[in-house]
Design a protein around this motif. Structure first.
Motif, short mmCIF file in Angstrom:
data_model
loop_
_atom_site.label_atom_id
_atom_site.label_comp_id
_atom_site.label_asym_id
_atom_site.label_seq_id
_atom_site.Cartn_x
_atom_site.Cartn_y
_atom_site.Cartn_z
N MET A 41 -11.43 4.44 -10.62
CA MET A 41 -10.96 3.42 -9.50
C MET A 41 -9.76 2.67 -9.86
O MET A 41 -8.84 2.59 -8.89
CB MET A 41 -12.21 2.77 -9.38
N LYS A 42 -9.58 2.38 -11.23
CA LYS A 42 -8.38 1.49 -11.60
C LYS A 42 -7.31 2.45 -11.51
O LYS A 42 -6.08 2.00 -11.15
CB LYS A 42 -8.72 1.04 -12.94
N SER A 43 -7.30 3.70 -12.00
CA SER A 43 -6.46 4.70 -11.96
C SER A 43 -5.79 4.78 -10.45
O SER A 43 -4.56 4.98 -10.26
CB SER A 43 -6.64 6.04 -12.63
N LEU A 44 -6.75 4.72 -9.40
CA LEU A 44 -6.70 4.94 -8.18
C LEU A 44 -5.60 4.00 -7.53
O LEU A 44 -4.45 4.21 -6.82
CB LEU A 44 -7.71 5.19 -7.13
N ALA A 45 -6.11 2.63 -8.04
CA ALA A 45 -5.21 1.57 -7.55
C ALA A 45 -4.02 1.55 -8.34
O ALA A 45 -2.95 1.03 -7.44
CB ALA A 45 -6.08 0.20 -7.95
N LYS A 46 -3.97 1.78 -9.54
CA LYS A 46 -2.43 2.00 -10.10
C LYS A 46 -1.82 2.96 -9.42
O LYS A 46 -0.40 2.57 -9.27
CB LYS A 46 -2.74 2.19 -11.71
N LEU A 47 -2.41 4.14 -9.02
CA LEU A 47 -1.43 5.16 -8.31
C LEU A 47 -0.94 4.65 -6.88
O LEU A 47 0.30 4.69 -6.72
CB LEU A 47 -2.22 6.30 -7.95
N ILE A 48 -1.95 3.76 -6.30
CA ILE A 48 -1.29 3.48 -4.74
C ILE A 48 -0.18 2.36 -5.01
O ILE A 48 0.63 2.37 -4.53
CB ILE A 48 -2.66 2.96 -4.41
N GLY A 49 -0.72 1.52 -6.09
CA GLY A 49 0.62 0.30 -6.48
C GLY A 49 1.95 1.12 -6.86
O GLY A 49 2.74 0.60 -6.48
N LEU A 50 1.75 2.12 -7.57
CA LEU A 50 3.02 2.82 -8.06
C LEU A 50 3.71 3.53 -6.96
O LEU A 50 4.93 3.24 -6.61
CB LEU A 50 2.63 3.81 -8.99
N ILE A 51 2.87 4.03 -5.88
CA ILE A 51 3.46 4.79 -4.81
C ILE A 51 4.15 3.72 -3.87
O ILE A 51 5.21 3.72 -3.44
CB ILE A 51 2.57 5.48 -3.90
N LEU A 52 3.49 2.50 -3.54
CA LEU A 52 4.21 1.46 -2.72
C LEU A 52 5.28 0.83 -3.31
O LEU A 52 6.24 0.58 -2.94
CB LEU A 52 3.07 0.21 -2.46
N GLY A 53 5.41 0.59 -4.70
CA GLY A 53 6.42 0.10 -5.47
C GLY A 53 7.64 1.11 -5.21
O GLY A 53 8.84 0.51 -5.13
N ILE A 54 7.43 2.44 -5.18
CA ILE A 54 8.40 3.24 -5.02
C ILE A 54 9.10 3.41 -3.60
O ILE A 54 10.08 3.40 -3.35
CB ILE A 54 8.16 4.87 -5.33
N LEU A 55 8.12 3.35 -2.82
CA LEU A 55 8.49 3.03 -1.17
C LEU A 55 9.02 1.57 -1.01
O LEU A 55 9.74 1.34 0.14
CB LEU A 55 7.48 3.29 -0.47
N GLY A 56 8.79 0.65 -1.88
CA GLY A 56 9.29 -0.57 -1.63
C GLY A 56 8.55 -1.60 -0.68
O GLY A 56 9.04 -2.40 -0.08
N LEU A 57 7.24 -1.08 -0.60
CA LEU A 57 6.31 -1.82 -0.08
C LEU A 57 5.43 -2.94 -0.68
O LEU A 57 4.19 -3.37 -0.11
CB LEU A 57 5.48 -0.80 0.88
#
Length: 90
Positions: free
Chosen positions: A1-17
């Motif tokens: 679950m934590k890895s999924l949140a990190k992954l989502i945070g990483l993707i949003l960070g890349i997109l600038g969101l």
């Protein structure tokens, strides 16, 4: 679950969101808006000065009008010829 949140945070960070990216964008926009406001204010003052200068300029131009030049009265043909020559030279 934590890895999924990190992954989502990483993707949003890349997109600038992400929250950090949004805050940075908002700060940039705020800075730009401030500059725009400053420039508009300066432009308004310049326009006011320009208008006042134009009115003063018009007043000076009105005051500097030349007097009407009185044409010399001609009594003889010789004087008339000389007068016409003089006017033609101008």
């Amino acid at each position: 679950m934590k890895s999924l949140a990190k992954l989502i945070g990483l993707i949003l960070g890349i997109l600038g969101l992400s929250a950090k990216a949004t805050a940075a964008k908002k700060a940039k926009v705020k800075k730009i808006d401030k500059k725009v406001k400053q420039i508009k204010k300066a432009k308004a003052t310049v326009q006011k000065r320009k208008a006042s200068v134009q009115t003063k300029k018009a007043a000076v131009k009105k005051a500097q009008k030349k007097k009407p030049v009185k044409k010399p009265s001609v009594t003889s043909a010789k004087k008339a010829r000389a007068s016409l020559k003089r006017r033609a030279k101008k």
